[in-house]
Design a protein around this motif. Structure first.
Motif, PDB file in Angstrom:
ATOM      1  N   ASN A  60      76.898  65.552   6.232  1.00 20.77           N
ATOM      2  CA  ASN A  60      76.264  66.803   6.669  1.00 20.77           C
ATOM      3  C   ASN A  60      77.205  67.995   6.603  1.00 20.77           C
ATOM      4  O   ASN A  60      77.067  68.949   7.366  1.00 20.77           O
ATOM      5  N   ALA A  61      78.176  67.936   5.713  1.00 22.27           N
ATOM      6  CA  ALA A  61      79.091  69.063   5.530  1.00 22.27           C
ATOM      7  C   ALA A  61      79.423  69.172   4.049  1.00 22.27           C
ATOM      8  O   ALA A  61      79.485  68.164   3.343  1.00 22.27           O
ATOM      9  N   SER A  62      79.630  70.388   3.584  1.00 17.23           N
ATOM     10  CA  SER A  62      80.027  70.580   2.188  1.00 17.23           C
ATOM     11  C   SER A  62      81.434  70.037   1.989  1.00 17.23           C
ATOM     12  O   SER A  62      82.195  69.837   2.947  1.00 17.23           O
ATOM     13  N   CYS A  63      81.817  69.814   0.737  1.00 13.23           N
ATOM     14  CA  CYS A  63      83.158  69.317   0.454  1.00 13.23           C
ATOM     15  C   CYS A  63      84.222  70.275   0.968  1.00 13.23           C
ATOM     16  O   CYS A  63      85.282  69.851   1.466  1.00 13.23           O
ATOM     17  N   GLU A  64      83.938  71.576   0.870  1.00 18.76           N
ATOM     18  CA  GLU A  64      84.882  72.584   1.375  1.00 18.76           C
ATOM     19  C   GLU A  64      85.048  72.466   2.890  1.00 18.76           C
ATOM     20  O   GLU A  64      86.165  72.512   3.417  1.00 18.76           O
ATOM     21  N   MET A  65      83.913  72.279   3.592  1.00 18.57           N
ATOM     22  CA  MET A  65      83.969  72.120   5.049  1.00 18.57           C
ATOM     23  C   MET A  65      84.674  70.828   5.432  1.00 18.57           C
ATOM     24  O   MET A  65      85.403  70.773   6.430  1.00 18.57           O
ATOM     25  N   ILE A  66      84.452  69.789   4.638  1.00 16.66           N
ATOM     26  CA  ILE A  66      85.108  68.508   4.913  1.00 16.66           C
ATOM     27  C   ILE A  66      86.628  68.665   4.839  1.00 16.66           C
ATOM     28  O   ILE A  66      87.361  68.217   5.722  1.00 16.66           O
ATOM     29  N   TYR A  67      87.119  69.315   3.779  1.00 16.38           N
ATOM     30  CA  TYR A  67      88.567  69.515   3.650  1.00 16.38           C
ATOM     31  C   TYR A  67      89.129  70.304   4.827  1.00 16.38           C
ATOM     32  O   TYR A  67      90.174  69.950   5.388  1.00 16.38           O
ATOM     33  N   GLU A  68      88.424  71.361   5.218  1.00  9.61           N
ATOM     34  CA  GLU A  68      88.902  72.184   6.333  1.00  9.61           C
ATOM     35  C   GLU A  68      88.848  71.404   7.642  1.00  9.61           C
ATOM     36  O   GLU A  68      89.773  71.465   8.458  1.00  9.61           O
ATOM     37  N   GLY A  69      87.755  70.671   7.867  1.00  7.72           N
ATOM     38  CA  GLY A  69      87.617  69.909   9.104  1.00  7.72           C
ATOM     39  C   GLY A  69      88.653  68.808   9.224  1.00  7.72           C
ATOM     40  O   GLY A  69      89.226  68.592  10.302  1.00  7.72           O
ATOM     41  N   ILE A  70      88.912  68.104   8.123  1.00  4.37           N
ATOM     42  CA  ILE A  70      89.922  67.044   8.151  1.00  4.37           C
ATOM     43  C   ILE A  70      91.315  67.639   8.333  1.00  4.37           C
ATOM     44  O   ILE A  70      92.174  67.051   9.009  1.00  4.37           O
ATOM     45  N   LYS A  71      91.543  68.807   7.781  1.00  6.01           N
ATOM     46  CA  LYS A  71      92.832  69.474   7.991  1.00  6.01           C
ATOM     47  C   LYS A  71      93.028  69.794   9.474  1.00  6.01           C
ATOM     48  O   LYS A  71      94.112  69.552  10.035  1.00  6.01           O
ATOM     49  N   ARG A  72      91.983  70.320  10.112  1.00  7.72           N
ATOM     50  CA  ARG A  72      92.066  70.617  11.549  1.00  7.72           C
ATOM     51  C   ARG A  72      92.305  69.350  12.356  1.00  7.72           C
ATOM     52  O   ARG A  72      93.152  69.315  13.268  1.00  7.72           O
ATOM     53  N   LEU A  73      91.551  68.294  12.012  1.00 10.22           N
ATOM     54  CA  LEU A  73      91.711  67.037  12.737  1.00 10.22           C
ATOM     55  C   LEU A  73      93.086  66.436  12.479  1.00 10.22           C
ATOM     56  O   LEU A  73      93.712  65.870  13.386  1.00 10.22           O
ATOM     57  N   GLY A  74      93.572  66.576  11.264  1.00 10.70           N
ATOM     58  CA  GLY A  74      94.907  66.095  10.942  1.00 10.70           C
ATOM     59  C   GLY A  74      95.977  66.785  11.768  1.00 10.70           C
ATOM     60  O   GLY A  74      96.956  66.155  12.188  1.00 10.70           O
ATOM     61  N   ASN A  75      95.796  68.087  12.032  1.00 14.69           N
ATOM     62  CA  ASN A  75      96.756  68.810  12.876  1.00 14.69           C
ATOM     63  C   ASN A  75      96.767  68.259  14.295  1.00 14.69           C
ATOM     64  O   ASN A  75      97.828  68.123  14.923  1.00 14.69           O
ATOM     65  N   VAL A  76      95.570  67.910  14.799  1.00 11.39           N
ATOM     66  CA  VAL A  76      95.475  67.328  16.144  1.00 11.39           C
ATOM     67  C   VAL A  76      96.153  65.971  16.179  1.00 11.39           C
ATOM     68  O   VAL A  76      96.939  65.662  17.083  1.00 11.39           O
ATOM     69  N   LEU A  77      95.868  65.136  15.177  1.00 10.95           N
ATOM     70  CA  LEU A  77      96.478  63.804  15.134  1.00 10.95           C
ATOM     71  C   LEU A  77      97.979  63.883  14.947  1.00 10.95           C
ATOM     72  O   LEU A  77      98.732  63.056  15.497  1.00 10.95           O
ATOM     73  N   GLY A  78      98.435  64.855  14.178  1.00  9.28           N
ATOM     74  CA  GLY A  78      99.853  65.000  13.935  1.00  9.28           C
ATOM     75  C   GLY A  78     100.666  65.254  15.189  1.00  9.28           C
ATOM     76  O   GLY A  78     101.858  64.932  15.256  1.00  9.28           O
ATOM     77  N   GLU A  79     100.025  65.797  16.223  1.00 10.78           N
ATOM     78  CA  GLU A  79     100.711  66.088  17.487  1.00 10.78           C
ATOM     79  C   GLU A  79     100.921  64.841  18.331  1.00 10.78           C
ATOM     80  O   GLU A  79     101.775  64.846  19.225  1.00 10.78           O
ATOM     81  N   VAL A  80     100.137  63.796  18.083  1.00 13.97           N
ATOM     82  CA  VAL A  80     100.203  62.613  18.977  1.00 13.97           C
ATOM     83  C   VAL A  80     100.556  61.322  18.242  1.00 13.97           C
ATOM     84  O   VAL A  80     100.967  60.346  18.891  1.00 13.97           O
ATOM     85  N   CYS A  81     100.365  61.274  16.930  1.00 10.78           N
ATOM     86  CA  CYS A  81     100.596  60.015  16.197  1.00 10.78           C
ATOM     87  C   CYS A  81     102.015  59.931  15.616  1.00 10.78           C
ATOM     88  O   CYS A  81     102.580  60.945  15.248  1.00 10.78           O
TER      89      CYS A  81
END
Length: 392
Positions: free
Chosen positions: A371-392
């Motif tokens: 339910n998201a365009s490929c562009e939105m997917i890349y941006e959303g995963i980048k945001r989530l990756g930043n969150v994970l990067g702080e704790v993993c």
């Protein structure tokens, strides 16, 4: 008011996904949480044409009460389709139309589950099924789900306790995106055919395979108490709420029909005629092929983005179809506790806790890519990756 509520409803947990839907109303928030089909896949023009046809051709029939099992024309189409794809020998008598496959789960609970009955589900399993069955107060027995399917030895161990029902999602499982292998299906069938229980194969995503080869169902042609659930929500329109139950055991379908009659008399007549006319006058397989291509591109976009932006100690499934993939974090990380941090970054997911029985602070999460365009997917995963990067 609490004293007025039944024990059944008091013990039924609310859906986490439903409770967070309001967070996705913000246009700046990228949601990987819901299991929503992509709106561009809806055949709007074709359905509009069919709406006009059925009113003109069938008149009062499409606005009138109908039979509980569903209009014969649609049931015949479904039976014929399954016969062609799976080598079965079904008629319309082997098909019961439901108000979405969610109603099918509720009807199965009504007909088969008494309080305390032992039922087997996958670990993890679809939260909608857990919620539907919870109302009938069974004893859940989760069996480990491996990359190849249910773990056979765990299943044998669970079956040492008398069991009423087993619920499975063999194709592109929700939440993990995993698919049972051909060998696993054979092993599970051999184990279950020695058991007197109800086998439920929920298959909302089976038509959405974009890689690999289609596999046979576990038990519809072999197990005497086998049910397959299907839906038009993922390939045509979720709002119409049209699903179906298929079984070679017509006595089971009669009992489910009695329960359905008590629930809603019948599913939406207009929607049934509409779907049937659409299926009859359009190339449905071509339509589904377009959805597969769309979802393959979106799934690959998410997988590529995760390779780029997720920490190296995070892993995930690689589905061959369907709508979801499953992310596993390091053991000490709670996805539920990460959710507020992700929401601050305007990206949401479903924590793994929702898909287990009585488990908290699980280190997994479900991501939806449809339910998201490929562009939105890349941006959303980048945001989530930043969150994970702080704790993993």
């Amino acid at each position: 008011m609490q004293s007025l509520l039944s024990q059944r409803i008091q013990k039924t947990p609310p859906s986490f996904i439903r409770s967070i839907l309001k967070t996705t109303l913000d246009s700046k928030t990228i949601s990987f949480a819901g299991g929503l089909p992509n709106p561009i896949s809806f055949p709007k023009e074709e359905l509009l044409d069919s709406m006009q046809k059925i009113v003109h051709n069938y008149g009062d029939k499409v606005f009138q009460y109908s039979i509980t099992a569903g209009i014969i024309e649609l049931r015949e189409f479904i039976a014929h389709s399954f016969n062609q794809k799976h080598g079965l020998n079904l008629t319309h008598e082997n098909v019961l139309i439901t108000t979405g496959s969610q109603q099918a789960l509720d009807l199965i609970g009504k007909v088969f589950i008494n309080e305390g009955d032992h039922i087997i589900i996958e670990k993890p399993s679809y939260l909608g099924a857990i919620q539907a069955f919870y109302q009938y107060q069974p004893t859940f027995c989760p069996v480990e789900l491996t990359p190849n399917g249910l773990e056979p030895e765990d299943l044998k161990e669970a079956l040492k306790t008398p069991t009423k029902l087993i619920y499975s999602i063999p194709n592109f499982q929700n939440p993990t995106g995993l698919t049972y292998s051909a060998q696993n299906r054979k092993e599970i069938c051999e184990i279950l055919c020695a058991q007197k229980l109800v086998l439920v194969e929920d298959d909302p995503y089976g038509a959405l395979r974009f890689e690999g080869e289609s596999l046979p169902y576990i038990g519809i042609d072999k197990h005497p108490f086998s049910l397959v659930l299907g839906t038009f929500s993922k390939t045509c329109s979720p709002a119409m709420r049209l699903g179906f139950i298929i079984s070679k055991n017509t006595e089971i379908l009669k009992q489910l029909s009695v329960a359905k009659e008590a629930s809603d008399l019948h599913s939406n007549t207009f929607a049934q005629y509409l779907i049937w006319d659409y299926l009859k006058h359009n190339d449905y397989e071509k339509h589904i092929a377009k959805i597969r291509a769309l979802y393959q591109a979106q799934a690959h976009a998410m997988l590529e983005a995760m390779e780029q932006y997720f920490p190296k100690n995070v892993c995930w499934t690689k589905p061959e179809g369907g709508m979801f993939l499953w992310v596993t974090l390091p053991k000490n990380i709670s996805a539920m506790q990460l959710f507020p941090k992700a929401l601050e970054q305007k990206v949401v997911f479903v924590p793994g806790d929702c898909f287990y029985i009585n488990s908290k602070d699980i280190n997994t999460m479900r991501l939806n890519y449809t339910n998201a365009s490929c562009e939105m997917i890349y941006e959303g995963i980048k945001r989530l990756g930043n969150v994970l990067g702080e704790v993993c």
